[in-house]
Design an enzyme around this catalytic site. Structure first.
Site, PDB file in Angstrom:
ATOM      1  N   GLU A  29       0.778  -1.229   0.000  1.00 46.92           N
ATOM      2  CA  GLU A  29       0.000   0.000   0.000  1.00 46.92           C
ATOM      3  C   GLU A  29       0.815   1.287   0.000  1.00 46.92           C
ATOM      4  O   GLU A  29       0.347   2.313  -0.492  1.00 46.92           O
ATOM      5  CB  GLU A  29      -0.948   0.003   1.219  1.00 46.92           C
ATOM      6  CG  GLU A  29      -2.040  -1.043   1.167  1.00 46.92           C
ATOM      7  CD  GLU A  29      -2.997  -0.832  -0.001  1.00 46.92           C
ATOM      8  OE1 GLU A  29      -3.434   0.322  -0.210  1.00 46.92           O
ATOM      9  OE2 GLU A  29      -3.286  -1.809  -0.715  1.00 46.92           O
ATOM     10  N   SER A 303     -59.148  -7.320  34.783  1.00 48.72           N
ATOM     11  CA  SER A 303     -59.106  -7.558  36.225  1.00 48.72           C
ATOM     12  C   SER A 303     -57.702  -7.794  36.769  1.00 48.72           C
ATOM     13  O   SER A 303     -57.519  -7.853  37.986  1.00 48.72           O
ATOM     14  CB  SER A 303     -59.997  -8.745  36.580  1.00 48.72           C
ATOM     15  OG  SER A 303     -61.351  -8.401  36.386  1.00 48.72           O
TER      16      SER A 303
END
Length: 657
Positions: A29, A303
């Protein structure tokens, strides 16, 4: 491992990367890396000229420039001359202020290598199944070769394989040219054998719901999406794998094959001592990918809300022997019409145990008036029910009967308060977070004292009678005590069983996408004491297996001396000839919110009995400010249809690796 979210990056120190691997990357690179000023004037000039003339942007970036492009979020990835000059200036500044080794280390930890791997360590695992320090010269050279075309060389075949071998050989040659390999070493290198790529991580079953809830909670705790996706975090959830499987089995094995596709079932299990959501069942993702029935769906509590009213009374000077009016109908000054029990049945003046066991609507309306609805709302909120889901109904006389909507997780968390001696521990799904540097944060859930220990013990005692003698007998466990409460809203539009042992609180609810009656061919209209209680029992039987039997705390003397009565019939639901009574939706009714759509839940899916197609296209889940509530729904106070109705309710509430 539940899932991997975001970027696969595992940071390593530079000294863990072998020199021959570093040399391969530099040779491939940027051969002048240790000598240049962070930029390549020749390469940059070529790249700029290519851009100006409309040609494809050429390479030429140094390692420092590549790092700058990936490391600093202020730089976009667009191909423009302006961006290129910014890149050059920042690269030169980095070169002046940072060491070359720092640049190389950051580069090796951020560059993309294909196969979903960011960084050299992740790449070493992805391509060769080993750690970076164990890479050979040939393997290091291949990873260096991949940087140029990561997608093409990730799993090369045919002409791509030939190109990958050619690129690899060029890296080996470059290493010889830079003097890091001898002629003999070059000759000894052989193209490395690559590991078979792993298939993309796919979430199945309840895993998608788990990941969504974990991500949502991390966001609430201050972690950004960027932190989650690229911060290298290790998240430990509260979910117990075996209990998650048990929850799925309990629901899917208990529900009949004839269950319509519109019927949804949610289950949530919370550890009372820690607040951890240890298991849940959110429904079949194939039916509704973005919508779960345990966290997202909020339906009328019915309930199952009554114990919050009972606990509020017991914590404010009342006791289990307190007498309340169980006659029908009951007239309340704030209600426009009298409130009846189902069938207009009257129970007379009854104590709180009998009122709970038989789930007498008028008794709880009377109790709510006596203790104060503000105290009922405060108790429910302290037990984990968000205020926004309570506010629209808390002034109504029927508020104690469960006209507010809650999720299965919220209801299980609320009941865990009683099992934990009156102390609520914030429900949560994340146990700990460890960052990339190894710093571990253990979640400390908020603890809130809701009611005193004795009030909690007496509330539990009353709920034990529901399971022993009342409408929840189908939830009995043969080897240990259980406390709980059933709930069924008007016309069985949502049906619940919510119960607990000292170690675990679990809520199960059933409802329909279209807000219609929960009815199953061959099984009829459902009630809380039927399939929800059976699912609860199936899950708890497996969850409690091998666990020590723990007893609930002793009730006060009023509990032992109470003269509760056993129900007049053995069944926990209506007889076979029962059909839901017509709605009575014109008494004590708040104005409906006409500005909102009637239902904001997931898209409907047609069941066989509906005469429509088996599946409908999926749509996103409802927004956070909307919930799949049950607008314009009435509620029968008792889960088996014996006690009366409550008011009609408009929409309320809010709609979570």
């Amino acid at each position: 491992m539940l899932a991997r979210q975001g970027i696969d990056r595992r940071k390593v120190e530079l000294d863990r990367v072998p020199e021959h691997v570093r040399d391969a990357v530099i040779a491939a690179e940027n051969r002048s890396f240790y000598e240049d000023a962070g930029v390549s004037l020749k390469g940059t000039g070529r790249a700029v000229w290519s851009t100006l003339t409309g040609q494809q942007l050429q390479g030429g970036s140094t390692i420092t420039q590549q790092l700058v492009r990936n490391y600093y979020s202020g730089l976009s990835q667009e191909r423009s001359v302006t961006r290129k000059f910014k890149e050059i200036l920042i690269a030169m500044k980095v070169d002046q202020s940072k060491s070359k080794d720092w640049v190389l280390e950051q580069y090796l930890n951020t560059i993309y290598f294909g196969r979903g791997a960011n960084g050299i360590q992740s790449a070493a695992r992805a391509y060769f199944g080993k750690d970076v320090e164990d890479l050979s010269v040939a393997e290091g050279a291949y990873l260096a070769a991949v940087i140029q075309q990561p997608s093409r060389f990730a799993d090369p075949k045919g002409t791509d394989l030939a190109a990958a071998k050619e690129r690899w050989q060029s890296v080996i040659t470059a290493m010889a040219q830079t003097g890091v390999l001898t002629t003999e070493q070059v000759a000894a290198q052989r193209f490395p054998s690559l590991e078979t790529p792993k298939k993309p991580f796919e979430l199945k079953g309840q895993a998608q719901y788990m990941l969504e809830q974990v991500t949502a909670e991390l966001n609430r705790r201050g972690y950004t999406d960027e932190d989650i996706n690229s911060g290298g975090l290790k998240i430990v959830t509260t979910f117990d794998k075996k209990l998650m499987q048990a929850a799925q089995r309990a629901v899917e094995d208990t529900l009949p094959d004839s269950t319509p596709k519109k019927v949804r079932t949610g289950l949530a299990a919370v550890d009372p001592a820690t607040g951890e959501v240890v298991a849940f069942y959110g429904g079949k993702p194939s039916q509704s990918k973005y919508y779960d029935s345990a966290f997202s769906a909020k339906v009328m509590a019915g309930s199952t809300f009554k114990p919050y009213t009972l606990a509020a009374a017991l914590n404010n000077g009342f006791d289990l022997s307190t007498r309340v009016d169980g006659n029908s109908p009951l007239r309340v000054a704030s209600a426009s019409q009298a409130i009846p029990n189902d069938g207009d049945r009257s129970y007379g003046q009854i104590n709180l145990i009998s009122a709970t066991q038989n789930s007498v609507n008028t008794a709880f309306v009377d109790l709510g008036q006596k203790v104060g609805l503000d105290k009922v709302a405060a108790t429910a909120e302290a037990a984990g029910i968000p205020a926004a889901q309570l506010d629209k109904q808390k002034e109504a006389a029927s508020f104690p009967l469960g006209v507010s909507s809650v999720s299965a997780v919220q209801n299980a968390s609320g009941f865990s308060t009683f099992a934990n001696k009156g102390v609520h521990v914030e429900a949560h799904v994340v146990r700990s977070v460890t960052d990339a540097e190894g710093r571990k944060e253990v979640v400390k859930a908020v603890r809130t004292e809701v009611v005193g220990e004795q009030a909690a013990a007496d509330t539990i005692y009353a709920m034990q009678q529901v399971v022993k003698y009342g409408t929840g007998t189908a939830a009995r466990l043969y080897d240990r005590p259980v406390a709980g409460k059933t709930g069924t809203t008007d016309d069985s539009r949502s049906v619940w069983f919510n119960g607990f042992t000292p170690q675990l609180a679990v809520a199960v609810d059933m409802f329909r996408d279209d807000n219609a009656t929960v009815s199953i061919p061959g099984y009829g209209t459902q009630f809380g004491g039927q399939l929800p209680a059976q699912i609860w029992r199936a899950f708890m039987t497996e969850a409690m297996e091998g666990k020590p039997v723990e007893e609930f705390p002793e009730p006060s003397e009023y509990g032992w001396s109470s003269d509760y009565s056993e129900p007049e019939r053995d069944s926990d639901g209506p007889g076979p000839q029962y059909s839901p009574p017509p709605s009575q939706d014109d008494w004590d009714q708040p104005e409906p919110d006409l500005s909102q759509p009637p239902f904001t839940g997931p898209p409907e899916t047609e069941g066989p009995e509906d005469g429509g197609p088996d599946e409908q296209p999926e749509q996103p889940s409802p927004p956070d400010t909307e919930v799949p509530d049950q607008p314009s729904v009435q509620e029968t106070g008792d889960e088996d249809g014996r006690n009366g109705r409550t008011q009609q309710a408009g929409q309320v509430g809010q709609a979570g690796r």
